[in-house]
Scaffold this active site. Structure first.
Site, PDB file in Angstrom:
ATOM      1  N   GLY A 172       0.825  -1.200   0.000  1.00  0.00           N
ATOM      2  CA  GLY A 172       0.000   0.000   0.000  1.00  0.00           C
ATOM      3  C   GLY A 172       0.861   1.252   0.000  1.00  0.00           C
ATOM      4  O   GLY A 172       1.993   1.249   0.482  1.00  0.00           O
ATOM      5  N   GLN A 214       2.741  10.144   0.867  1.00  0.00           N
ATOM      6  CA  GLN A 214       4.086   9.604   1.083  1.00  0.00           C
ATOM      7  C   GLN A 214       5.044   9.927  -0.052  1.00  0.00           C
ATOM      8  O   GLN A 214       6.257   9.827   0.125  1.00  0.00           O
ATOM      9  CB  GLN A 214       4.021   8.092   1.284  1.00  0.00           C
ATOM     10  CG  GLN A 214       3.351   7.679   2.583  1.00  0.00           C
ATOM     11  CD  GLN A 214       3.227   6.172   2.677  1.00  0.00           C
ATOM     12  OE1 GLN A 214       2.280   5.589   2.148  1.00  0.00           O
ATOM     13  NE2 GLN A 214       4.182   5.535   3.323  1.00  0.00           N
ATOM     14  N   CYS A 261       5.917   0.904   8.311  1.00  0.00           N
ATOM     15  CA  CYS A 261       5.592   1.908   7.301  1.00  0.00           C
ATOM     16  C   CYS A 261       6.818   2.217   6.455  1.00  0.00           C
ATOM     17  O   CYS A 261       7.928   2.323   6.992  1.00  0.00           O
ATOM     18  CB  CYS A 261       5.110   3.185   8.001  1.00  0.00           C
ATOM     19  SG  CYS A 261       4.555   4.485   6.897  1.00  0.00           S
ATOM     20  N   LEU A 262       6.607   2.371   5.156  1.00  0.00           N
ATOM     21  CA  LEU A 262       7.710   2.777   4.287  1.00  0.00           C
ATOM     22  C   LEU A 262       8.276   4.115   4.713  1.00  0.00           C
ATOM     23  O   LEU A 262       9.433   4.418   4.453  1.00  0.00           O
ATOM     24  CB  LEU A 262       7.221   2.870   2.840  1.00  0.00           C
ATOM     25  CG  LEU A 262       6.966   1.556   2.103  1.00  0.00           C
ATOM     26  CD1 LEU A 262       6.392   1.836   0.727  1.00  0.00           C
ATOM     27  CD2 LEU A 262       8.220   0.725   2.003  1.00  0.00           C
ATOM     28  N   HIS A 273      -4.635   2.242   7.263  1.00  0.00           N
ATOM     29  CA  HIS A 273      -3.284   2.789   7.435  1.00  0.00           C
ATOM     30  C   HIS A 273      -3.032   3.895   6.409  1.00  0.00           C
ATOM     31  O   HIS A 273      -2.538   4.976   6.744  1.00  0.00           O
ATOM     32  CB  HIS A 273      -2.274   1.651   7.268  1.00  0.00           C
ATOM     33  CG  HIS A 273      -0.850   2.061   7.405  1.00  0.00           C
ATOM     34  ND1 HIS A 273      -0.059   1.680   8.468  1.00  0.00           N
ATOM     35  CD2 HIS A 273      -0.041   2.818   6.600  1.00  0.00           C
ATOM     36  CE1 HIS A 273       1.165   2.176   8.317  1.00  0.00           C
ATOM     37  NE2 HIS A 273       1.195   2.872   7.185  1.00  0.00           N
ATOM     38  N   GLU A 274      -3.383   3.633   5.132  1.00  0.00           N
ATOM     39  CA  GLU A 274      -3.137   4.611   4.086  1.00  0.00           C
ATOM     40  C   GLU A 274      -4.031   5.841   4.239  1.00  0.00           C
ATOM     41  O   GLU A 274      -3.601   6.964   3.965  1.00  0.00           O
ATOM     42  CB  GLU A 274      -3.348   3.975   2.710  1.00  0.00           C
ATOM     43  CG  GLU A 274      -2.465   2.774   2.406  1.00  0.00           C
ATOM     44  CD  GLU A 274      -0.996   3.079   2.586  1.00  0.00           C
ATOM     45  OE1 GLU A 274      -0.240   2.156   2.914  1.00  0.00           O
ATOM     46  OE2 GLU A 274      -0.594   4.251   2.420  1.00  0.00           O
ATOM     47  N   HIS A 281      -2.543   8.353   6.453  1.00  0.00           N
ATOM     48  CA  HIS A 281      -1.557   9.212   5.784  1.00  0.00           C
ATOM     49  C   HIS A 281      -2.231  10.418   5.137  1.00  0.00           C
ATOM     50  O   HIS A 281      -1.688  11.527   5.147  1.00  0.00           O
ATOM     51  CB  HIS A 281      -0.804   8.429   4.712  1.00  0.00           C
ATOM     52  CG  HIS A 281       0.324   7.606   5.229  1.00  0.00           C
ATOM     53  ND1 HIS A 281       1.404   8.148   5.886  1.00  0.00           N
ATOM     54  CD2 HIS A 281       0.543   6.264   5.187  1.00  0.00           C
ATOM     55  CE1 HIS A 281       2.257   7.183   6.223  1.00  0.00           C
ATOM     56  NE2 HIS A 281       1.755   6.034   5.807  1.00  0.00           N
TER      57      HIS A 281
END
Length: 222
Positions: free
Chosen positions: A55, A60, A100-101, A142-143, A146
């Site tokens: 994702g 991001q 997380c990235l 989660h996304e 963001h």
């Protein structure tokens, strides 16, 4: 829609990392779904798969529009595009290890809804609704955080959050080259009560649960 300085040929985008203040920007709604946005969607998928991940939110990659992409399938065969997503129903509770990235190398337990119903526009600008549960539901939530300028570390104590912040800043300061994003959302394939079960309810298989299983605790990278 593309980040400043992006070329038409660009495929892999730079992922912002905590504590970059741009990650705290609240995304604006997408007004027009056009070829430029679809090009960004393609770049986001390329970036997500390369990370590797399941994702990625536009925030991001420093594009502050309400857009996210996701694919929790083991063979990258189920891509989802959610534009202007809105959760209209949710129920149940699940606790997963999330990473997380944008916060590479750190994983903590986060509680989220186990099942959600979400309304959104698809890549053609058509209104859609879908239900998601398990890993996909966790990924979407989660996304969507963001898009609100929120990170999974915000669910942690202030002490733990600052400790992670200081370590990441220190690591970057001493890194000879730019750090790679690492793993994004690292989620168990079951809740605490069903750690041995896949999100779909089938028995977990290390070879399918992650491209890089970590022994007995296989996880999905995203």
């Amino acid at each position: 829609m593309r980040p400043a300085g992006a070329s038409e040929m660009m495929a892999k985008l730079k992922i912002l990392e905590f504590p970059d203040p741009r990650l705290r920007t609240r995304a604006s709604p997408v007004d027009v779904v056009d070829d430029e946005l679809r090009a960004l969607i393609g770049d986001m998928f390329e970036t997500m798969y390369d990370a590797p991940g399941i994702g990625l939110a536009a925030t991001q990659v420093d594009v502050h529009k309400r857009l996210l992409v996701a694919d929790v399938s083991p063979d990258k065969s189920e891509p989802h595009v959610l534009i202007n997503p809105e959760i209209i129903e949710k129920d149940g509770v699940t606790v997963t290890d999330e990473g997380c990235l944008s916060v590479p190398g750190y994983y903590e337990e986060v509680e989220r809804a186990e099942h959600i119903r979400v309304r959104f526009l698809d890549r053609n600008g058509e209104a859609q609704e879908m239900e998601a549960e398990g890993l996909l539901a966790v990924c979407i939530q989660h996304e969507m955080d963001h898009l609100e300028g929120k990170l999974f570390v915000d669910y942690l104590s202030e002490t733990k959050r600052q400790r992670i912040r200081k370590k990441l800043v220190k690591e970057r300061r001493h890194a000879p080259v730019a750090m790679t994003p690492g793993s994004y959302l690292r989620a168990r394939l079951a809740s605490r009560a069903h750690r041995s079960q896949r999100w779909s309810g089938r028995a977990a298989s290390p070879s399918r649960s992650s491209p890089n299983p970590t022994g007995p605790r296989a996880v999905a990278r995203n």
